[in-house]
Write an enzyme that holds these catalytic residues in place. Structure first.
Site, mmCIF file in Angstrom:
data_model
loop_
_atom_site.group_PDB
_atom_site.id
_atom_site.type_symbol
_atom_site.label_atom_id
_atom_site.label_comp_id
_atom_site.label_asym_id
_atom_site.label_seq_id
_atom_site.Cartn_x
_atom_site.Cartn_y
_atom_site.Cartn_z
ATOM 1 N N SER A 175 0.811 -1.214 0.000
ATOM 2 C CA SER A 175 0.000 0.000 0.000
ATOM 3 C C SER A 175 0.847 1.269 0.000
ATOM 4 C CB SER A 175 -0.973 -0.027 1.186
ATOM 5 O OG SER A 175 -1.909 1.002 1.058
ATOM 6 N N ASP A 332 -3.385 6.616 -3.135
ATOM 7 C CA ASP A 332 -2.089 6.082 -2.684
ATOM 8 C C ASP A 332 -1.605 5.025 -3.694
ATOM 9 O OD1 ASP A 332 -3.779 3.978 -2.009
ATOM 10 O OD2 ASP A 332 -2.836 3.595 -0.072
ATOM 11 N N LYS A 448 -11.699 -0.931 1.432
ATOM 12 C CA LYS A 448 -11.622 0.487 1.083
ATOM 13 C C LYS A 448 -11.218 0.638 -0.379
ATOM 14 C CE LYS A 448 -7.115 0.840 3.396
ATOM 15 N NZ LYS A 448 -7.068 -0.340 4.261
#
Length: 622
Positions: A175, A332, A448
């Site tokens: 991530s 991100d 998410k």
């Protein structure tokens, strides 16, 4: 000593039996050098052995990774506690063993594998290579594998698991972590990240089959096996179709004069956000050229985490000023989280916190539901969810509007599982979030999703623009209607697990054994909840309603002045995080006063409970 003699000595050192004086280490070295077929990581261990670096060898070889809030995550490099070819093969063998036990139809339904764009030359380790090895282990055991042919956003994996009815899936990603890291994120058949007991059981299975099987290293299978399928086109098309469910003003979007800048932070997001904007009827967002293509070195940012705010958004903000764009959207590197900035009248950029964006999303998703609902739709059937360390603003909106709000433990894996339960019981979940800029609008994905969140923010901003209202002005409107919720989240770095443990143990035995603090400086404490031990002073039976999580530290204090503060360890990094929020009623609108009170309380929390100078904690560098 002659050159030949020295060479002989070195080569002898690299052959079993090893004599480091530590039998456990000798065995670990012997196993690593026998099992690892990656020349670069094998050489890293050989060099340490040659140089007598026993402590580092022990650190690398005598412990294993465990499942945190986002699966397995560690630095790339040689060793059983790092992410590399061998540990990914071992993890997948453990997964195979566990899934074979859980699903009789495993070999019919198959397994999904996705990856981001991370990589490390020195270990010859990249997300794509690790994904291929993951697929190879399963293909060698005759399991059908849906391996994406190129990098994808993390939410595509849980989405594909559900859509393709696979038994599970893995996303190779770390991530927004630093460039040295990578990870192995596991999703169950329900499309949510695994929770207990699956994580513990998979770890047990990994321990039981650490030696690579015949065929586990055969990554050629990815090109030759008829059981390998590429789900990219199909899943991308289905995902973009499903996005239409949360698009309410397509006509308006196509006419908006607003311009948007998007940065994908050197990761996977660019193409997918462009497609999502197209689905919603928008002109394409303006990409930040230096950051739109994958770059495993994240060379234009000091850290690839958009949550760090203005300091890492520099390039996108400057481009937006040049292009006369008022809103910046930053996904991100694996595109599961979203940061948003808006240019204010005074020429200053406002970077929204995760909690502020959640207030806007909560208002927006409920407003859209109200305007588009059928006549017999029941508000009592509607839910919104948040993790317990996130803002309580959705709770305030729910109380006033009549829908349900629920909290979960930190980590989107808990939200995903709870959504699945609610959907199976005929409920509708409009929005879910965690304060670290993780948002989910709707329920097409059970994790998410920064791609859908980005395009929903664009639609919200375009709608508000027709009334000449900015996002910041609307945030104030939400707070004035439902009560100001002012929060502050930050962290300290601590690389010593014993120090972390002693900080939390001191809080559990504060003035006397088994007594939690009654005050923090001058601030009186009303209730204490300790998720690590399962204690909650606000419950009649003193037991926490949320499940106990012994593997991590987390204590929440509710103060008499209406403030809620939580101290917890991070599941993915060496951090002690603190979260504090002042929850005011709608009639308390003096924000300066509320902010001052919150600041004093945080200062007291740090000074009295964390004691950074005494404990050698490093302040977050802003």
């Amino acid at each position: 000593m002659t050159e030949n003699a020295e060479g002989d000595l070195n080569s002898n050192l690299l052959h079993a039996p090893y004599h480091t004086g530590d039998p456990q280490l000798d065995t670990a070295i012997e196993q690593w050098l026998r099992w690892d077929k990656n020349p670069k990581t094998k050489e890293q261990i050989e060099n340490l052995l040659r140089n007598g670096m026993n402590k580092e060898l022990r650190d690398r070889l005598c412990c294993r990774m465990t499942f945190g809030t986002a699966g397995l995550r560690s630095a790339m490099g040689a060793g059983f506690c790092y992410i590399n070819d061998l540990t990914v093969i071992q993890s997948t063998q453990g997964m195979y063993k566990y899934l074979e036990r859980c699903f009789s139809d495993f070999k019919q339904r198959g397994f999904v594998v996705g990856y981001d764009t991370r990589g490390q030359v020195t270990s010859s380790c990249s997300s794509q290579r690790l994904a291929k090895l993951t697929a190879a282990v399963l293909l060698a055991k005759d399991v059908p594998v849906y391996l994406f042919s190129r990098y994808v956003p993390t939410p595509f994996v849980p989405y594909a698991v559900q859509e393709l009815k696979a038994v599970a899936g893995v996303m190779i990603t770390a991530s927004h972590n630093r460039k040295e890291d990578n990870g192995y994120k596991v999703y169950w058949e329900n499309g949510a990240q695994i929770t207990s007991p699956h994580d513990k059981e998979i770890l047990k299975c990994i321990e039981e089959c650490v030696e690579p099987w015949n065929g586990s290293w055969n990554d050629n299978l990815v090109d030759t096996s008829p059981l390998k399928r590429d789900p990219l086109q199909d899943i991308c098309r289905r995902y973009m179709d499903d996005l239409k469910k949360i698009c309410f003003y397509r006509e308006l979007n196509s006419k908006t004069t607003l311009k948007f800048v998007h940065t994908s932070f050197h990761g996977v997001g660019h193409d997918y956000v462009q497609l999502a904007f197209q689905v919603f009827g928008f002109k394409p967002p303006i990409p930040v050229p230096e950051q739109k293509d994958p770059d495993p070195d994240f060379s234009t940012v000091k850290c690839p985490n958009p949550e760090e705010g203005e300091s890492v958004l520099e390039l996108s903000l400057r481009l937006a000023e040049k292009e006369n764009a008022r809103i910046v959207l930053a996904t991100d590197p694996d595109a599961d989280r979203l940061a948003v900035a808006e240019l204010q009248e005074n020429g200053v950029w406002k970077v929204f916190t995760g909690n502020e964006l959640a207030a806007l999303f909560g208002w927006w998703m409920f407003d859209c539901w109200k305007k588009s609902k059928s006549r017999n739709a029941d508000v009592n059937n509607i839910y919104m969810l948040a993790t317990t360390v996130s803002s309580k603003i959705l709770k305030a909106i729910a109380l006033k509007e009549g829908f349900h709000f629920e909290e979960t433990l930190p980590g989107f894996k808990w939200i995903g599982s709870r959504i699945k339960d609610l959907l199976e019981n005929g409920k509708e979940v409009l929005f879910s979030f965690e304060e670290s800029i993780g948002f989910l609008c709707g329920t097409s994905v059970l994790d998410k999703d920064g791609v859908s969140a980005a395009v929903v923010v664009a639609e919200m901003a375009s709608y508000l623009e027709t009334m000449n209202i900015t996002l910041k002005q609307q945030l104030i409107n939400v707070y004035e209607k439902y009560g100001y919720h002012i929060s502050k989240t930050s962290y300290f770095l601590c690389y010593d697990p014993t120090t972390i443990k002693s900080i939390f143990e001191r809080l559990r035995n504060f003035d006397s054994p088994k007594e939690y603090p009654k005050f923090c400086g001058a601030f009186a404490i009303l209730h204490v909840r300790d998720i690590t031990t399962g204690y909650d002073s606000s419950q009649p039976n003193k037991k926490s309603v949320l499940p106990v999580s012994k593997s991590s530290q987390m204590i929440t204090f509710t103060f008499q002045n209406g403030c809620v503060a939580t101290l917890r360890t991070s599941g993915t990094e060496p951090k002690i995080k603190y979260y504090a929020e002042m929850c005011a009623s709608p009639d308390q609108s003096d924000t300066a006063l509320l902010e001052e009170e919150l600041k004093k309380l945080i200062d007291a929390l740090i000074e009295n409970f964390l004691e950074p100078s005494k404990n050698g904690l490093t302040w977050r560098s802003v």
